[in-house]
Motif scaffolding. Structure first.
Motif, PDB file in Angstrom:
ATOM      1  N   TRP A  71      36.458  52.416  36.939  1.00  0.00           N
ATOM      2  CA  TRP A  71      35.639  53.122  37.933  1.00  0.00           C
ATOM      3  C   TRP A  71      34.446  52.254  38.335  1.00  0.00           C
ATOM      4  O   TRP A  71      34.101  52.164  39.514  1.00  0.00           O
ATOM      5  N   ALA A  72      33.836  51.584  37.361  1.00  0.00           N
ATOM      6  CA  ALA A  72      32.639  50.771  37.630  1.00  0.00           C
ATOM      7  C   ALA A  72      32.953  49.537  38.482  1.00  0.00           C
ATOM      8  O   ALA A  72      32.155  49.151  39.338  1.00  0.00           O
ATOM      9  N   VAL A  73      34.100  48.895  38.246  1.00  0.00           N
ATOM     10  CA  VAL A  73      34.399  47.630  38.936  1.00  0.00           C
ATOM     11  C   VAL A  73      35.146  47.818  40.253  1.00  0.00           C
ATOM     12  O   VAL A  73      35.310  46.857  41.004  1.00  0.00           O
ATOM     13  N   ALA A  74      35.601  49.040  40.540  1.00  0.00           N
ATOM     14  CA  ALA A  74      36.396  49.279  41.756  1.00  0.00           C
ATOM     15  C   ALA A  74      35.680  48.747  42.996  1.00  0.00           C
ATOM     16  O   ALA A  74      34.510  49.052  43.237  1.00  0.00           O
ATOM     17  N   GLY A  75      36.378  47.903  43.754  1.00  0.00           N
ATOM     18  CA  GLY A  75      35.832  47.359  44.996  1.00  0.00           C
ATOM     19  C   GLY A  75      34.846  46.224  44.813  1.00  0.00           C
ATOM     20  O   GLY A  75      34.240  45.774  45.786  1.00  0.00           O
ATOM     21  N   ARG A  76      34.675  45.746  43.610  1.00  0.00           N
ATOM     22  CA  ARG A  76      33.722  44.660  43.341  1.00  0.00           C
ATOM     23  C   ARG A  76      34.458  43.391  42.938  1.00  0.00           C
ATOM     24  O   ARG A  76      35.587  43.445  42.474  1.00  0.00           O
ATOM     25  N   ALA A  77      33.777  42.267  43.097  1.00  0.00           N
ATOM     26  CA  ALA A  77      34.351  40.982  42.672  1.00  0.00           C
ATOM     27  C   ALA A  77      33.223  40.067  42.230  1.00  0.00           C
ATOM     28  O   ALA A  77      32.047  40.319  42.501  1.00  0.00           O
ATOM     29  N   ARG A 119      47.793  47.876  28.549  1.00  0.00           N
ATOM     30  CA  ARG A 119      48.248  47.127  29.733  1.00  0.00           C
ATOM     31  C   ARG A 119      47.205  47.207  30.843  1.00  0.00           C
ATOM     32  O   ARG A 119      46.906  46.223  31.506  1.00  0.00           O
ATOM     33  N   ARG A 120      46.655  48.406  31.038  1.00  0.00           N
ATOM     34  CA  ARG A 120      45.633  48.588  32.076  1.00  0.00           C
ATOM     35  C   ARG A 120      44.381  47.774  31.747  1.00  0.00           C
ATOM     36  O   ARG A 120      43.763  47.186  32.633  1.00  0.00           O
ATOM     37  N   THR A 121      44.003  47.741  30.478  1.00  0.00           N
ATOM     38  CA  THR A 121      42.849  46.948  30.053  1.00  0.00           C
ATOM     39  C   THR A 121      43.067  45.482  30.402  1.00  0.00           C
ATOM     40  O   THR A 121      42.178  44.821  30.955  1.00  0.00           O
ATOM     41  N   ALA A 122      44.251  44.963  30.089  1.00  0.00           N
ATOM     42  CA  ALA A 122      44.557  43.560  30.396  1.00  0.00           C
ATOM     43  C   ALA A 122      44.545  43.315  31.897  1.00  0.00           C
ATOM     44  O   ALA A 122      43.974  42.325  32.377  1.00  0.00           O
ATOM     45  N   GLU A 123      45.143  44.222  32.668  1.00  0.00           N
ATOM     46  CA  GLU A 123      45.207  44.048  34.120  1.00  0.00           C
ATOM     47  C   GLU A 123      43.812  43.990  34.746  1.00  0.00           C
ATOM     48  O   GLU A 123      43.530  43.125  35.578  1.00  0.00           O
ATOM     49  N   ILE A 124      42.950  44.905  34.337  1.00  0.00           N
ATOM     50  CA  ILE A 124      41.611  44.963  34.927  1.00  0.00           C
ATOM     51  C   ILE A 124      40.765  43.774  34.485  1.00  0.00           C
ATOM     52  O   ILE A 124      40.076  43.140  35.290  1.00  0.00           O
ATOM     53  N   THR A 125      40.833  43.447  33.197  1.00  0.00           N
ATOM     54  CA  THR A 125      40.038  42.324  32.680  1.00  0.00           C
ATOM     55  C   THR A 125      40.489  41.000  33.280  1.00  0.00           C
ATOM     56  O   THR A 125      39.681  40.218  33.785  1.00  0.00           O
ATOM     57  N   TYR A 126      41.792  40.764  33.235  1.00  0.00           N
ATOM     58  CA  TYR A 126      42.309  39.505  33.772  1.00  0.00           C
ATOM     59  C   TYR A 126      42.144  39.443  35.285  1.00  0.00           C
ATOM     60  O   TYR A 126      41.880  38.380  35.843  1.00  0.00           O
ATOM     61  N   GLY A 127      42.276  40.592  35.958  1.00  0.00           N
ATOM     62  CA  GLY A 127      42.066  40.625  37.404  1.00  0.00           C
ATOM     63  C   GLY A 127      40.653  40.206  37.775  1.00  0.00           C
ATOM     64  O   GLY A 127      40.445  39.438  38.726  1.00  0.00           O
ATOM     65  N   MET A 128      39.670  40.713  37.021  1.00  0.00           N
ATOM     66  CA  MET A 128      38.282  40.337  37.279  1.00  0.00           C
ATOM     67  C   MET A 128      38.088  38.836  37.079  1.00  0.00           C
ATOM     68  O   MET A 128      37.428  38.164  37.873  1.00  0.00           O
ATOM     69  N   LEU A 129      38.705  38.279  36.039  1.00  0.00           N
ATOM     70  CA  LEU A 129      38.522  36.862  35.733  1.00  0.00           C
ATOM     71  C   LEU A 129      39.291  35.948  36.685  1.00  0.00           C
ATOM     72  O   LEU A 129      38.870  34.819  36.941  1.00  0.00           O
ATOM     73  N   ARG A 130      40.398  36.433  37.227  1.00  0.00           N
ATOM     74  CA  ARG A 130      41.133  35.616  38.200  1.00  0.00           C
ATOM     75  C   ARG A 130      40.307  35.372  39.458  1.00  0.00           C
ATOM     76  O   ARG A 130      40.504  34.373  40.146  1.00  0.00           O
ATOM     77  N   ALA A 131      39.376  36.281  39.749  1.00  0.00           N
ATOM     78  CA  ALA A 131      38.493  36.096  40.907  1.00  0.00           C
ATOM     79  C   ALA A 131      37.603  34.865  40.725  1.00  0.00           C
ATOM     80  O   ALA A 131      37.072  34.332  41.703  1.00  0.00           O
TER      81      ALA A 131
END
Length: 197
Positions: A71-77, A119-131
């Motif tokens: 919820w906190a990171v939605a729409g942010r990079a 799985r969701r934890t990995a997706e969100i964490t890795y997604g943030m770092l891929r940016a």
């Protein structure tokens, strides 16, 4: 026969409340049975034992934590996402110390692989770092850096381990600034295919 009204979900939710009230180390089947006014044996219809209960609690708390982070990171990079991620992580650790402690236990890899929360934890964490342009094995290294920093800071803060006059929040903000710089200028490991982008 299972006691009427007692379900696995209710047992795990009660364990989460108990963890925050008394500490994760005090989550036992006996303490939980007392809470429900039943004998310990009644809980075995819902959990296989203490290790199973604590694993379920870890997954439950991990799900709560990643929901808050998502919820906190939605729409942010970039730095905005990192700041939001870190803030949500820290807030959960401070508000739910027992549940947070549960998220730090070691869980069997097969359970992690089967867990939607993990799985969701990995997706969100890795997604943030891929940016930040990171790829493996740098992604794993960066995740370990973030987890170590966030957990270490939260553990020290909750134990009253910061005694200097400097505001704890100011130091936290600097830590996030430093992490952002580290991620932006990450020393990328050479890849076997020669593609170091």
């Amino acid at each position: 026969m299972a006691r009427a009204g007692l379900t696995t979900d209710r047992v795990v939710a009660a364990a989460a409340e108990l963890a925050d009230e008394a500490g994760f180390e005090h989550v036992t089947l006996t303490a939980l049975a007392r809470r429900f006014g039943v004998k310990d044996a009644s809980l075995y219809s819902h959990v296989r034992g203490l290790a199973d209960l604590r694993t379920r609690l870890a997954l439950y708390a991990g799900g709560e934590l990643i929901d808050r982070i998502a919820w906190a990171v939605a729409g942010r990079a970039g730095k905005d996402a990192l700041t939001a991620f870190a803030g949500a992580y820290r807030a959960y650790a401070m508000e739910h110390p027992g549940r947070y402690a549960a998220t730090q236990i070691r869980i069997d890899q097969s359970l992690i692989a089967a867990s939607p929360q993990m799985r969701r934890t990995a997706e969100i964490t890795y997604g943030m770092l891929r940016a930040y342009g990171l790829r493996e094995p740098d992604l794993t290294d960066a995740v370990r850096l973030l987890r170590s920093t966030f957990h270490g800071y939260c553990a020290l803060e909750s134990a009253g381990g910061f005694g200097a006059d400097r505001a704890v929040q100011a130091s936290w903000d600097k830590a996030i600034d430093a992490l952002h710089l580290a991620l932006t200028h990450w020393p990328r490991e050479a890849r076997p295919d020669g593609d170091d982008r």
